[in-house]
Design a protein around this motif. Sequence first.
Motif, short mmCIF file in Angstrom:
data_model
loop_
_atom_site.label_atom_id
_atom_site.label_comp_id
_atom_site.label_asym_id
_atom_site.label_seq_id
_atom_site.Cartn_x
_atom_site.Cartn_y
_atom_site.Cartn_z
N GLY A 56 0.66 -1.51 -0.27
CA GLY A 56 -0.13 -0.15 -0.55
C GLY A 56 0.89 1.12 0.44
O GLY A 56 0.24 2.54 0.31
N VAL A 57 2.40 1.27 -0.66
CA VAL A 57 3.21 2.78 -0.35
C VAL A 57 2.75 3.46 -1.56
O VAL A 57 1.92 2.77 -2.76
N THR A 58 3.55 4.13 -1.36
CA THR A 58 3.66 5.25 -2.83
C THR A 58 4.66 4.62 -3.67
O THR A 58 6.11 4.37 -3.18
N ASP A 337 6.86 5.87 1.39
CA ASP A 337 5.48 6.21 2.78
C ASP A 337 6.03 7.35 3.76
O ASP A 337 7.19 7.48 3.38
N ALA A 338 5.19 7.26 3.91
CA ALA A 338 4.88 8.59 5.34
C ALA A 338 6.18 7.57 6.84
O ALA A 338 5.45 6.19 7.03
N PRO A 339 6.62 8.53 6.82
CA PRO A 339 7.63 8.48 8.36
C PRO A 339 6.97 8.13 9.13
O PRO A 339 5.69 8.79 9.50
N ILE A 340 7.43 6.86 9.92
CA ILE A 340 6.97 6.27 10.96
C ILE A 340 6.89 8.06 11.96
O ILE A 340 8.02 9.08 12.45
N THR A 360 12.11 3.21 1.36
CA THR A 360 11.52 1.94 1.56
C THR A 360 12.14 0.95 0.22
O THR A 360 12.31 -0.43 0.60
N TYR A 361 12.23 1.03 -0.80
CA TYR A 361 12.65 0.58 -2.12
C TYR A 361 12.57 1.44 -2.55
O TYR A 361 13.21 2.16 -2.99
N THR A 376 16.72 7.95 5.01
CA THR A 376 15.50 8.31 5.21
C THR A 376 15.18 7.77 6.98
O THR A 376 15.25 7.38 7.02
N PRO A 377 14.47 9.07 6.70
CA PRO A 377 13.60 7.56 9.05
C PRO A 377 12.83 6.86 8.05
O PRO A 377 12.70 6.66 6.75
N PRO A 378 12.34 5.18 8.79
CA PRO A 378 11.65 4.08 8.59
C PRO A 378 10.53 5.09 8.29
O PRO A 378 9.12 5.62 8.83
N GLY A 379 9.96 4.34 6.99
CA GLY A 379 8.41 3.98 6.60
C GLY A 379 7.58 3.54 7.75
O GLY A 379 8.05 2.91 8.55
#
Length: 391
Positions: A56-58, A337-340, A360-361, A376-379
Amino acid sequence: MPDLIITNIGTLVSGDWENPVLDCNTVAIRGGLIDAVGGAELLSRYPDAQVLDAMGVTVAPGLIDSHCHPCVGDYTFRQKTADFLESEVHGGVTTMISAGEPHFPGRPKDAAGAKAQAIFLSKCFRNQSPLGAKIHGGALILEQGLVEADFAEMAREGVWLVGEIGLGSVKSPADAAPLVEIAKRYGFRVAMHTGGTSIPGSSPVSADDVIRTGPTVASHCNGGPTSISTAEAERIIRESDAAVEIVQCGNYRMTNFILETAGKLGQWGRVIFGNDAPSGTGMIPLGILRNVCYASSVCGVPPAVAVAMATGNTARVFGLNTGVIAPGREADIVCLDAPIGSVADTALGAIEAGDIPGVTYVIINGRVAVVKSRNTPPGNRTPRPAGQNDA
């Protein structure tokens, strides 16, 4: 190389500023190229493919840095730092375009030496690059004495970039314009330093200089510093056909003005993003993502259009077969993805809020280069091979 399918995509960003979001959730990759874009029905067309569940990520095209100053390998003598190009890949950048290699120790400043350096570095980065990223190096620095035969030879050897006019001994429009005309005739894309003197050795360049010279790219129109006024920046947009480049280490006020003016004139398709690193401000591995976030969160550019400024716009300006999610394009893809902890729950929402999304990839030519960026911050979510559980 086995086929790869990315499915269960939450939002598919196209890289095309005029049609920035696609109503599709699956991308099929074959032979390093995007083969099809559609829905889950594509899974049955590629029965032997590896399947990546996007969770479901972008998904978007890999980002393009329109303005970097590599040296040799993955080391910069300007800041005495290693692995700065690989760090950009961890920021979602799959293509980097040299605006010249002025920091090479002992850089030759005669015509023969400038030509030799361009050929040498162009071939070095084609032979080997960090994480398989596309490093378009060997941007010729214009020096007095270059003639048409030199451009013909360089074109035969694969050189196709002219670095920022103003870095070498050719500075004035009277000297530069004839060489730019020759370079374009041989398929070169041409950058031109714009604005104030950003580092020792550079020269101020006015809007009139840009218009008279006719480069492909008006580099760092947002300055760093700016010696052009807002009126001159508007002249570049109105009176030239050059791409209007915004860089991370530029002037934020001018960035706002350029994006506002380009929007009013329907010219967002001419805006491209670069880092201009290494510079006096160092290296910014997430600089292109920061440009995207700034353009959207502060300047009001829709987030998917801001992504296009860092992907499809740049690909079109430089004639690259990447930067857009469409069949036949090189399969350079980034999952975001939005970061945590963000106020948003999607990557585009995070960008609009000014939060750096989690990378993330990163996929280059259909091959996975990065899983979970180190920068980056984790998604909130990470794609995973189909059938793989959380354990």
